[in-house]
Design an enzyme around this catalytic site. Structure first.
Site, PDB file in Angstrom:
ATOM      1  N   PHE A 127     -17.726 -28.615  23.326  1.00 28.31           N
ATOM      2  CA  PHE A 127     -18.887 -28.837  24.198  1.00 28.31           C
ATOM      3  C   PHE A 127     -19.425 -27.483  24.695  1.00 28.31           C
ATOM      4  CE2 PHE A 127     -20.989 -30.012  28.191  1.00 28.31           C
ATOM      5  CZ  PHE A 127     -21.846 -30.983  27.703  1.00 28.31           C
ATOM      6  N   ASP A 206      -9.869 -30.173  27.800  1.00 27.60           N
ATOM      7  CA  ASP A 206     -11.011 -30.826  28.451  1.00 27.60           C
ATOM      8  C   ASP A 206     -10.929 -32.320  28.120  1.00 27.60           C
ATOM      9  OD1 ASP A 206     -13.480 -31.881  29.194  1.00 27.60           O
ATOM     10  OD2 ASP A 206     -14.583 -30.054  28.654  1.00 27.60           O
ATOM     11  N   TYR A 231     -17.832 -38.817  35.784  1.00 23.41           N
ATOM     12  CA  TYR A 231     -19.065 -39.625  35.799  1.00 23.41           C
ATOM     13  C   TYR A 231     -19.297 -40.393  34.508  1.00 23.41           C
ATOM     14  CZ  TYR A 231     -20.605 -35.041  34.020  1.00 23.41           C
ATOM     15  OH  TYR A 231     -20.698 -33.856  33.346  1.00 23.41           O
ATOM     16  N   LYS A 232     -18.390 -40.227  33.524  1.00 25.66           N
ATOM     17  CA  LYS A 232     -18.549 -40.974  32.268  1.00 25.66           C
ATOM     18  C   LYS A 232     -17.785 -42.289  32.400  1.00 25.66           C
ATOM     19  CE  LYS A 232     -18.748 -36.633  29.662  1.00 25.66           C
ATOM     20  NZ  LYS A 232     -20.166 -36.612  29.302  1.00 25.66           N
ATOM     21  N   ARG A 381     -25.816 -41.227  19.221  1.00 19.07           N
ATOM     22  CA  ARG A 381     -24.466 -41.436  19.741  1.00 19.07           C
ATOM     23  C   ARG A 381     -24.433 -42.732  20.536  1.00 19.07           C
ATOM     24  NH1 ARG A 381     -21.649 -37.186  23.880  1.00 19.07           N
ATOM     25  NH2 ARG A 381     -23.132 -38.209  25.258  1.00 19.07           N
TER      26      ARG A 381
HETATM   27  C1  LIG Z   1     -16.503 -32.188  26.945  1.00 18.58           C
HETATM   28  C2  LIG Z   1     -17.349 -31.961  28.156  1.00 18.58           C
HETATM   29  N1  LIG Z   1     -16.999 -31.028  29.052  1.00 18.58           N
HETATM   30  C3  LIG Z   1     -17.732 -30.808  30.171  1.00 18.58           C
HETATM   31  C4  LIG Z   1     -18.868 -31.552  30.408  1.00 18.58           C
HETATM   32  C5  LIG Z   1     -19.741 -31.334  31.595  1.00 18.58           C
HETATM   33  O1  LIG Z   1     -19.273 -30.468  32.541  1.00 18.58           O
HETATM   34  P1  LIG Z   1     -19.952 -30.468  33.993  1.00 18.58           P
HETATM   35  O2  LIG Z   1     -19.545 -31.711  34.686  1.00 18.58           O
HETATM   36  O3  LIG Z   1     -19.453 -29.230  34.614  1.00 18.58           O
HETATM   37  O4  LIG Z   1     -21.440 -30.452  33.791  1.00 18.58           O
HETATM   38  C6  LIG Z   1     -19.262 -32.540  29.513  1.00 18.58           C
HETATM   39  C7  LIG Z   1     -20.483 -33.334  29.787  1.00 18.58           C
HETATM   40  O5  LIG Z   1     -20.945 -34.134  29.049  1.00 18.58           O
HETATM   41  C8  LIG Z   1     -18.486 -32.757  28.363  1.00 18.58           C
HETATM   42  O6  LIG Z   1     -18.854 -33.667  27.465  1.00 18.58           O
END
Ligand SMILES: Cc1ncc(COP(=O)(O)O)c(C=O)c1O
Length: 421
Positions: A127, A206, A231-232, A381
């Protein structure tokens, strides 16, 4: 032959998680929401929890901090037990995923890197924020960033992709996603963690695309450090507070690069110089967002109640259905599967590749009441959030997608990309 709509309805009738759908706000029943892997729906209980939190603010004012102060670790413990396979005291809810990744990466480099270890590693398909954080750290510290391509992009990083980069002993830190944001490929967390440790390197995982949808077993896999968003699949709301995990035995040896008063040992003895508190709380920086934490608490509670293994079982059945319908209906229309076929290697979303993916995504939203998202260069997606996605939703969304592309409706739209995709 693919399932009929009645078959999908029969699967819903037998679904042990079906009743959880009622626990979410579904403002428009016609809208097929397949983007819970980007922003989860609003759990009805969150409204009550937030109202209660606001009432506490209204009535208790500053004295409310006697209770609020424990929220980052209390919600962390709920996440640890219900979702992440971690122990109490190992998870902290704070900041964003990006900031937490920066904090843990710097902490690990400061504590562990040997003078010969001048390199950081991630994969080119990770990401963007993960790559950017490492780019920044590499520049700030004069380190080298090694980016690698996975030999099979659909499967994501394998031991055989990573090992050649570690063999010169120069790698201090690796950042990998448990589930890839585009393809949905699941990485072998244990095998990759073991590999890194054999070469004296450390991984920050992550978990943003796995937590809440795919079982995560941090202790069992020997994971040292991890971050992720809520938030997902954990349904904490737009910009919901993220979390970090640090294995208990490592905590006393690590220091966050952001020395703030909330991580201080005696926070209210104001005259003292900085000294990190014991435990996971040392990774706090400033005042925690209490309303945001209340929303995380409510979201995590619904997931924990349903149980991650039941969620995973339904997710697999639903992505299998999606792929079967893709093969029968969409492959003849120029689509190609952009996710692993093997369910064990696939997370809770499916990428469908098509040369006109951007316009197809727009047409789905604007004309068919289906919400996917577009991930460049060419993927539609489709996310499954088993707590509220039904089998009929999956069937109907695929049917609407087929009809729209058969009729060529997407070609009537402008191909200009919007700011948010
Ligand atoms: C793998 C991954 N890491 C990090 C994030 C987002 O990070 P942040 O909450 O700091 O914007 C996302 C967002 O979609 C993600 O898919």
């Amino acid at each position: 032959m693919a399932l009929t709509r009645d078959d999908a309805l029969a699967l819903d009738a037998r679904d042990p998680l079906a009743s959880f759908r009622e626990r979410f706000v579904i403002a428009d029943p016609e809208l097929l929401y397949l983007d819970g892997n980007s922003l989860g729906r609003l759990p009805a209980g969150t409204r009550e929890r937030l109202n209660a939190a606001m009432d506490e603010w209204g009535s208790e004012l500053v004295t409310g901090w006697h209770d609020w102060i424990d929220l980052p670790t209390r919600v962390g413990d709920a996440l640890a037990a219900g979702v992440l396979g971690a122990r109490p005291g190992e998870v902290l809810v704070a900041d964003s995923t990006t900031v937490n990744l920066y904090k843990l990466a710097c902490a690990a480099l400061d504590a562990y890197s040997l003078s010969a270890q001048r390199a950081l590693v991630t994969d080119t398909d990770n990401f963007p924020t993960d790559r950017y954080v490492l780019e920044g750290i590499a520049q700030q510290r004069g380190l080298q960033l090694r980016l690698f391509d996975s030999a099979d992009p659909l499967l994501g990083p394998q031991v055989s992709d990573l090992e050649p980069l570690l063999q010169d002993g120069a790698v201090a830190l690796i950042v990998l996603s448990h589930v890839n944001y585009r393809s949905g490929a699941v990485a072998d967390m244990k095998a990759l963690t073991d590999l890194a440790r054999r070469y004296d390197a450390h991984i920050v995982w992550d978990l943003s695309h796995s937590a809440g949808a795919v079982p995560v077993r941090l202790r069992e896999c020997g994971v040292e450090l991890a971050v992720g968003c809520t938030y997902k699949y954990l349904n904490s709301g737009p910009g919901g507070t993220a979390y970090l995990y640090v294995a208990e035995e490592l905590q006393s040896g690590l220091r966050t690069p952001v020395w703030g008063w909330f991580g201080q040992a005696q926070q209210f003895e104001m005259e003292r110089p900085y000294e990190p508190m014991e435990g996971i709380g040392r990774f706090l920086a400033g005042t925690p967002p209490i309303l945001g934490l209340a929303a995380v608490e409510a979201g995590v509670a619904v997931t924990a109640e349903a149980g991650i293994d039941a969620i995973r079982e339904k997710s697999v059945a639903q992505t299998e259905l999606m792929i079967a319908l893709h093969d029968e209906w969409l492959a003849p229309l120029g689509f190609e599967l952009g996710s692993p076929r093997d369910a064990a290697r696939r997370g809770s979303h499916v990428a469908l590749r098509h040369e006109d993916a951007w316009r197809i995504c727009r047409a789905l939203i604007e004309r068919a009441k289906v919400v996917p998202d577009f991930r460049g260069p060419d993927s539609v997606r489709l996310g499954i959030a088993p707590l509220y996605t039904s089998f009929a939703d999956v069937w109907d969304a695929m049917d609407r997608l087929r009809g729209l592309v058969e009729r060529g409706e997407h070609r009537e739209l402008d191909a200009t990309r919007a700011r948010v995709t």
